[in-house]
Design an enzyme around this catalytic site. Sequence first.
Site, short mmCIF file in Angstrom:
data_model
loop_
_atom_site.label_atom_id
_atom_site.label_comp_id
_atom_site.label_asym_id
_atom_site.label_seq_id
_atom_site.Cartn_x
_atom_site.Cartn_y
_atom_site.Cartn_z
N HIS A 27 4.19 7.17 11.62
CA HIS A 27 4.26 8.63 11.57
C HIS A 27 4.69 9.24 12.90
O HIS A 27 5.27 10.31 12.94
CB HIS A 27 2.96 9.22 11.03
CG HIS A 27 2.89 9.05 9.54
ND1 HIS A 27 2.26 7.99 8.95
CD2 HIS A 27 3.46 9.76 8.54
CE1 HIS A 27 2.41 8.06 7.64
NE2 HIS A 27 3.14 9.12 7.36
N ARG B 133 4.37 17.76 4.40
CA ARG B 133 3.22 16.88 4.65
C ARG B 133 2.05 17.75 5.10
O ARG B 133 1.86 17.98 6.30
CB ARG B 133 3.57 15.87 5.74
CG ARG B 133 4.57 14.78 5.31
CD ARG B 133 4.79 13.79 6.45
NE ARG B 133 5.40 12.55 6.01
CZ ARG B 133 6.72 12.30 6.07
NH1 ARG B 133 7.56 13.20 6.52
NH2 ARG B 133 7.18 11.13 5.68
N ARG C 233 2.74 18.34 -0.56
CA ARG C 233 1.94 17.16 -0.87
C ARG C 233 0.49 17.41 -0.46
O ARG C 233 0.24 17.93 0.63
CB ARG C 233 2.48 15.96 -0.10
CG ARG C 233 1.66 14.73 -0.33
CD ARG C 233 2.27 13.53 0.31
NE ARG C 233 2.13 13.55 1.75
CZ ARG C 233 2.65 12.63 2.55
NH1 ARG C 233 3.38 11.66 2.03
NH2 ARG C 233 2.48 12.67 3.84
N GLU D 85 4.46 5.17 -4.36
CA GLU D 85 4.52 4.49 -3.07
C GLU D 85 3.64 3.25 -3.03
O GLU D 85 3.53 2.60 -2.00
CB GLU D 85 4.22 5.45 -1.91
CG GLU D 85 3.03 6.33 -2.08
CD GLU D 85 2.89 7.35 -0.96
OE1 GLU D 85 3.65 7.32 0.01
OE2 GLU D 85 1.98 8.20 -1.07
N ASN E 183 8.65 4.68 2.44
CA ASN E 183 8.01 4.15 3.65
C ASN E 183 6.80 3.30 3.28
O ASN E 183 6.60 2.20 3.78
CB ASN E 183 7.54 5.29 4.56
CG ASN E 183 8.65 6.26 4.87
OD1 ASN E 183 9.81 5.90 4.80
ND2 ASN E 183 8.30 7.50 5.22
N ASP E 184 5.98 3.86 2.39
CA ASP E 184 4.80 3.10 1.98
C ASP E 184 5.14 2.07 0.93
O ASP E 184 4.53 0.99 0.90
CB ASP E 184 3.72 4.06 1.45
CG ASP E 184 2.93 4.66 2.60
OD1 ASP E 184 2.57 3.91 3.52
OD2 ASP E 184 2.70 5.88 2.59
N ARG F 222 3.55 -0.72 8.51
CA ARG F 222 4.71 0.04 8.98
C ARG F 222 4.56 0.54 10.41
O ARG F 222 5.52 0.94 11.05
CB ARG F 222 4.98 1.22 8.04
CG ARG F 222 3.84 2.21 7.98
CD ARG F 222 3.99 3.19 6.83
NE ARG F 222 4.58 4.44 7.23
CZ ARG F 222 4.57 5.54 6.50
NH1 ARG F 222 4.01 5.53 5.29
NH2 ARG F 222 5.13 6.64 6.92
N CYS G 69 11.63 10.58 -1.06
CA CYS G 69 11.31 11.38 0.12
C CYS G 69 10.94 10.51 1.32
O CYS G 69 10.56 11.02 2.36
CB CYS G 69 10.20 12.38 -0.18
SG CYS G 69 8.67 11.61 -0.67
C1 PEP Z 1 6.47 7.63 2.26
O1 PEP Z 1 5.51 6.86 2.27
O2 PEP Z 1 7.65 7.25 2.07
C2 PEP Z 1 6.28 9.07 2.49
C3 PEP Z 1 7.26 9.92 2.35
O3 PEP Z 1 5.05 9.48 2.91
P1 PEP Z 1 4.50 9.25 4.39
O4 PEP Z 1 5.64 8.77 5.23
O5 PEP Z 1 3.95 10.55 4.88
O6 PEP Z 1 3.45 8.21 4.19
MG MG Z 2 3.52 7.67 2.15
#
Ligand code: PEP
Ligand code: MG
Length: 599
Positions: free
Chosen positions: A201, A308, A345, A448, A471-472, A482, A519
């Site tokens: 993040h 977010r 979200r 995710e 991402n997740d 990550r 996203c």
């Molecule tokens: C993701 O996991 O791709 C996502 C958009 O949420 P975050 O990056 O805030 O976990």
């Molecule tokens: Mg996520």
Amino acid sequence: MSIQIFGLPVSRGVAIGRAVLVASSRVDVPHVFIDPASIDGEIARMLAARDVVSTEFETLKHDLPADAPAELAALLDVHLMLVQDEALLGAAADWIRQRHYNAEWAVSAQLEVLARQFDEMEDAYIRERKVDLEQVVERLLRSLSRGVPSAVPEAGRNARDFGGDEPLVLVASDIAPADMLSFKRSVFTGFVTDVGGKTSHTAIVARSMDIPAVVGARQASNLIRQDDCIIIDGDAGLVIVDPSPIVLEEYRFRQRQSELERSRLARLRHTPAVTLDGERVELVANIEMPEDGPGALEAGAVGVGLFRSEFLFMNRGGDLPDEEEQYDAYKRAVEAMKGLPVTIRTVDIGADKPLEGLSSSELRHESVLNPALGLRAIRWSLSEPSMFRRQLRALLRAAHHGPIKILIPMLASQREITQTLENLAHARRQLTDAGKPFGEVQLGAMIEVPAAALTLPIFLKHFDFVSVGTNDLIQYTLAIDRADEAVAHLYDPWHPAVLQLLQSTIHQARAAGKGVSVCGEMAGDPAFTELLLAMGLRSFSMHPSQIASVKQRVLRADTRRLATAVDKVLACEDPEAASAELFAAAAISVPASKLMTAV
Ligand code: PEP
Ligand code: MG
């Protein structure tokens, strides 16, 4: 002598500037730039903390039992001497005066300087006194954290306010997402951290600031010193410390080139994102704060695909925002987007986004060994139903002022879906009973967790749309943290398992007539634009700064040709290499003049 440090490139471009080191400390230290009018007050705050700590040492010494070893009294004398030494607080006061650091930051910055001096001492006994200094500073920081907090930072300041004309770049072992947020719109023109992965993040917030950043640079904060001249090459993931004049000139040239390229791309801002075969593609924004809305519009976003909301919960000492405060923030986001849809979200706290200072049950998520698999996102919301319903009520009320879509993070099972729907129904009843107006919302699920992707029909039955958090999804599919730079090389968006989950999610959602968007960071990376278009994706959510580059790819794409190549790409052992080849073959070469007439 010039040195090179390699890390992971997370935000493109070149930054050249003077290093500002943010020291890591055992105590959670807030890093804020204070208002110039608060300098004297901030120094007084620091000196008051010094007096408190000095008194503590004196009391401890006074209360020592008669049979206590003599070394103990001597040690307390050393600590008393250190806390009153000008080399510590005199110099820290200079940081406050010249750089406008808050007291905690100034003290920890000076600790860093002195610690290095201790490390270089020949005499082992003196070298070991560094530990005493660290203990004294820790006490000072704790005392500061109990007192009056620093004045609120000022946004939009530039480096000149800090005693120099050169741009400043931030170097730290790690920067918490909450700290990154307070650096947003501040003076820094680049970031380097020792730890972190490409989709941690911290890296995501750096990208949202659209400034060059390198994470996972391991020893950077040890090798770089305050005020060193450094180059951050955000494209290559390279940091050059103390560059030679020739290298510096080369990078200044590249910096000008990349600025030219950006201003050229910015001309695509208001061009509709339509492919060569006439497919309309929705490019929407990922934001962290309502204040990011105008920037998103300016970049050409046609809505917000991911707000977010957890960033509203950070930097407040664990004090959660109440319903009114949240309602006001969501309403501001909706108003900022001038009638375009805003996807908000629900809070995704946990993993690498902890909340500071929460009490009792709320703290549980920090205590687990592996927070990414712990009480995170919807799991935390469902474990705190009154907090969750407070957020849902605020969202429903804000929907009275414009189109809001609610997005639920990290769902994995039917039970969580049922509980989420019950909470939403409950929140609606509460508002009806209270006679408060609220609006209709569309409800979406983030996909995710592989379990969600593999049982998608259940989600499509209950939700209006789905949004893939790649991402997740990558983290949980490949079992790669990550945020951990040690395994960053294994974090692979091109892994066939990830691509299959992505393709089947897009395909099933479309077949069911439900909205589907991506996203995660893949949506904003132009290297994946053709692949995602080929899979059938028509809604991409990304940082506003990435919209123009992705749009350029969309304008040059022919989705019919791409679609014929996608199965071959997915069947290959190396989809990355295959995609470059097959999509290049499917691409139509568009003369630049034709593209520019679209502008
Ligand atoms: C993701 O996991 O791709 C996502 C958009 O949420 P975050 O990056 O805030 O976990
Ligand atoms: Mg996520």
